[in-house]
Design a protein around this motif. Structure first.
Motif, PDB file in Angstrom:
ATOM      1  N   TRP A   1       0.835  -1.193   0.000  1.00  0.00           N
ATOM      2  CA  TRP A   1       0.000   0.000   0.000  1.00  0.00           C
ATOM      3  C   TRP A   1       0.868   1.240   0.000  1.00  0.00           C
ATOM      4  O   TRP A   1       1.853   1.336   0.726  1.00  0.00           O
ATOM      5  CB  TRP A   1      -0.936  -0.002   1.200  1.00  0.00           C
ATOM      6  CG  TRP A   1      -1.854  -1.172   1.141  1.00  0.00           C
ATOM      7  CD1 TRP A   1      -2.947  -1.335   0.330  1.00  0.00           C
ATOM      8  CD2 TRP A   1      -1.732  -2.393   1.869  1.00  0.00           C
ATOM      9  NE1 TRP A   1      -3.505  -2.569   0.529  1.00  0.00           N
ATOM     10  CE2 TRP A   1      -2.785  -3.243   1.469  1.00  0.00           C
ATOM     11  CE3 TRP A   1      -0.835  -2.856   2.835  1.00  0.00           C
ATOM     12  CZ2 TRP A   1      -2.966  -4.513   1.995  1.00  0.00           C
ATOM     13  CZ3 TRP A   1      -1.009  -4.124   3.360  1.00  0.00           C
ATOM     14  CH2 TRP A   1      -2.068  -4.928   2.938  1.00  0.00           C
ATOM     15  N   VAL A   2       0.494   2.196  -0.840  1.00  0.00           N
ATOM     16  CA  VAL A   2       1.240   3.432  -1.022  1.00  0.00           C
ATOM     17  C   VAL A   2       0.240   4.590  -0.960  1.00  0.00           C
ATOM     18  O   VAL A   2      -0.893   4.460  -1.425  1.00  0.00           O
ATOM     19  CB  VAL A   2       1.946   3.428  -2.398  1.00  0.00           C
ATOM     20  CG1 VAL A   2       2.641   4.736  -2.680  1.00  0.00           C
ATOM     21  CG2 VAL A   2       2.925   2.272  -2.491  1.00  0.00           C
ATOM     22  N   ILE A   3       0.669   5.711  -0.388  1.00  0.00           N
ATOM     23  CA  ILE A   3      -0.144   6.926  -0.444  1.00  0.00           C
ATOM     24  C   ILE A   3       0.230   7.626  -1.743  1.00  0.00           C
ATOM     25  O   ILE A   3       1.390   7.973  -1.961  1.00  0.00           O
ATOM     26  CB  ILE A   3       0.128   7.837   0.763  1.00  0.00           C
ATOM     27  CG1 ILE A   3      -0.236   7.113   2.067  1.00  0.00           C
ATOM     28  CG2 ILE A   3      -0.651   9.146   0.620  1.00  0.00           C
ATOM     29  CD1 ILE A   3       0.216   7.849   3.322  1.00  0.00           C
TER      30      ILE A   3
ATOM     31  N   VAL B   1      -5.177   6.013  -1.388  1.00  0.00           N
ATOM     32  CA  VAL B   1      -4.411   4.828  -1.028  1.00  0.00           C
ATOM     33  C   VAL B   1      -4.391   3.930  -2.254  1.00  0.00           C
ATOM     34  O   VAL B   1      -5.424   3.691  -2.879  1.00  0.00           O
ATOM     35  CB  VAL B   1      -5.064   4.098   0.169  1.00  0.00           C
ATOM     36  CG1 VAL B   1      -4.284   2.831   0.499  1.00  0.00           C
ATOM     37  CG2 VAL B   1      -5.130   5.018   1.383  1.00  0.00           C
ATOM     38  N   PHE B   2      -3.210   3.447  -2.622  1.00  0.00           N
ATOM     39  CA  PHE B   2      -3.056   2.618  -3.814  1.00  0.00           C
ATOM     40  C   PHE B   2      -2.528   1.258  -3.418  1.00  0.00           C
ATOM     41  O   PHE B   2      -1.580   1.153  -2.639  1.00  0.00           O
ATOM     42  CB  PHE B   2      -2.087   3.296  -4.792  1.00  0.00           C
ATOM     43  CG  PHE B   2      -2.094   2.680  -6.156  1.00  0.00           C
ATOM     44  CD1 PHE B   2      -2.962   3.136  -7.134  1.00  0.00           C
ATOM     45  CD2 PHE B   2      -1.238   1.639  -6.469  1.00  0.00           C
ATOM     46  CE1 PHE B   2      -2.969   2.568  -8.402  1.00  0.00           C
ATOM     47  CE2 PHE B   2      -1.239   1.061  -7.727  1.00  0.00           C
ATOM     48  CZ  PHE B   2      -2.105   1.530  -8.696  1.00  0.00           C
ATOM     49  N   ASP B   3      -3.138   0.200  -3.935  1.00  0.00           N
ATOM     50  CA  ASP B   3      -2.709  -1.170  -3.686  1.00  0.00           C
ATOM     51  C   ASP B   3      -1.858  -1.619  -4.875  1.00  0.00           C
ATOM     52  O   ASP B   3      -2.366  -1.767  -5.985  1.00  0.00           O
ATOM     53  CB  ASP B   3      -3.923  -2.081  -3.522  1.00  0.00           C
ATOM     54  CG  ASP B   3      -3.567  -3.506  -3.132  1.00  0.00           C
ATOM     55  OD1 ASP B   3      -2.503  -4.004  -3.572  1.00  0.00           O
ATOM     56  OD2 ASP B   3      -4.343  -4.126  -2.397  1.00  0.00           O
ATOM     57  N   THR B   4      -0.566  -1.810  -4.652  1.00  0.00           N
ATOM     58  CA  THR B   4       0.334  -2.154  -5.751  1.00  0.00           C
ATOM     59  C   THR B   4       0.201  -3.605  -6.203  1.00  0.00           C
ATOM     60  O   THR B   4       0.639  -3.937  -7.305  1.00  0.00           O
ATOM     61  CB  THR B   4       1.805  -1.874  -5.377  1.00  0.00           C
ATOM     62  OG1 THR B   4       2.160  -2.680  -4.251  1.00  0.00           O
ATOM     63  CG2 THR B   4       2.017  -0.406  -5.050  1.00  0.00           C
TER      64      THR B   4
ATOM     65  N   ARG C   1       0.655   7.640   7.312  1.00  0.00           N
ATOM     66  CA  ARG C   1       1.849   8.494   7.353  1.00  0.00           C
ATOM     67  C   ARG C   1       2.595   8.312   8.666  1.00  0.00           C
ATOM     68  O   ARG C   1       3.820   8.230   8.682  1.00  0.00           O
ATOM     69  CB  ARG C   1       1.451   9.956   7.146  1.00  0.00           C
ATOM     70  CG  ARG C   1       1.057  10.255   5.724  1.00  0.00           C
ATOM     71  CD  ARG C   1       0.606  11.688   5.533  1.00  0.00           C
ATOM     72  NE  ARG C   1       0.397  11.971   4.127  1.00  0.00           N
ATOM     73  CZ  ARG C   1      -0.725  12.458   3.626  1.00  0.00           C
ATOM     74  NH1 ARG C   1      -1.749  12.754   4.409  1.00  0.00           N
ATOM     75  NH2 ARG C   1      -0.840  12.678   2.331  1.00  0.00           N
ATOM     76  N   GLU C   2       1.858   8.235   9.755  1.00  0.00           N
ATOM     77  CA  GLU C   2       2.465   8.030  11.065  1.00  0.00           C
ATOM     78  C   GLU C   2       3.223   6.695  11.127  1.00  0.00           C
ATOM     79  O   GLU C   2       4.252   6.588  11.776  1.00  0.00           O
ATOM     80  CB  GLU C   2       1.364   8.061  12.129  1.00  0.00           C
ATOM     81  CG  GLU C   2       1.866   8.071  13.542  1.00  0.00           C
ATOM     82  CD  GLU C   2       0.717   8.241  14.525  1.00  0.00           C
ATOM     83  OE1 GLU C   2       0.124   7.217  14.923  1.00  0.00           O
ATOM     84  OE2 GLU C   2       0.410   9.396  14.870  1.00  0.00           O
ATOM     85  N   ALA C   3       2.718   5.689  10.417  1.00  0.00           N
ATOM     86  CA  ALA C   3       3.349   4.370  10.395  1.00  0.00           C
ATOM     87  C   ALA C   3       4.501   4.290   9.388  1.00  0.00           C
ATOM     88  O   ALA C   3       5.197   3.283   9.314  1.00  0.00           O
ATOM     89  CB  ALA C   3       2.312   3.295  10.068  1.00  0.00           C
ATOM     90  N   GLY C   4       4.687   5.344   8.577  1.00  0.00           N
ATOM     91  CA  GLY C   4       5.799   5.361   7.628  1.00  0.00           C
ATOM     92  C   GLY C   4       5.515   4.704   6.296  1.00  0.00           C
ATOM     93  O   GLY C   4       6.440   4.296   5.588  1.00  0.00           O
TER      94      GLY C   4
ATOM     95  N   GLU D   1       5.048   7.271   0.302  1.00  0.00           N
ATOM     96  CA  GLU D   1       4.176   8.266  -0.318  1.00  0.00           C
ATOM     97  C   GLU D   1       4.840   8.737  -1.611  1.00  0.00           C
ATOM     98  O   GLU D   1       6.047   8.936  -1.663  1.00  0.00           O
ATOM     99  CB  GLU D   1       3.992   9.424   0.656  1.00  0.00           C
ATOM    100  CG  GLU D   1       2.918  10.380   0.275  1.00  0.00           C
ATOM    101  CD  GLU D   1       2.422  11.229   1.446  1.00  0.00           C
ATOM    102  OE1 GLU D   1       1.591  12.107   1.185  1.00  0.00           O
ATOM    103  OE2 GLU D   1       2.848  11.012   2.599  1.00  0.00           O
ATOM    104  N   THR D   2       4.037   8.920  -2.661  1.00  0.00           N
ATOM    105  CA  THR D   2       4.603   9.277  -3.949  1.00  0.00           C
ATOM    106  C   THR D   2       3.676  10.197  -4.738  1.00  0.00           C
ATOM    107  O   THR D   2       2.469  10.213  -4.511  1.00  0.00           O
ATOM    108  CB  THR D   2       4.894   8.013  -4.786  1.00  0.00           C
ATOM    109  OG1 THR D   2       5.531   8.388  -6.000  1.00  0.00           O
ATOM    110  CG2 THR D   2       3.630   7.229  -5.127  1.00  0.00           C
TER     111      THR D   2
END
Length: 77
Positions: free
Chosen positions: A24-26, A35-38, A60-63, A66-67
């Motif tokens: 998962w990527v922001i 939220v994007f599922d790669t 974001r808090e969990a790190g 993000e792109t």
């Protein structure tokens, strides 16, 4: 547990550790942040703007990465 918290906790898998670290990527587009599922190569549907904001905050808090660039594989033509 409040209803709002229960709804947000439904998405806890998005900010908790998984076996595939960057599934998962922001993704920040010109129009919105999502939220994007790669693995399935598409955005994750998160109902409600308030819920989305809280999910993104926790990610974001969990790190979570993000792109601004498309984070998925090329789409089939």
């Amino acid at each position: 547990m409040s209803t709002k918290l229960a709804v947000i906790e439904r998405y806890a898998y998005l900010w908790q550790a998984s076996s595939y670290r960057h599934q998962w990527v922001i993704w920040n587009t010109a129009a919105e942040t999502m939220v994007f599922d790669t693995q399935i190569n598409c955005p994750v549907d998160i109902a409600g703007e308030a819920t989305l904001r809280e999910v993104l905050r926790r990610m974001r808090e969990a790190g979570v990465p993000e792109t601004f660039d498309y984070p998925g594989r090329p789409c089939a033509a």
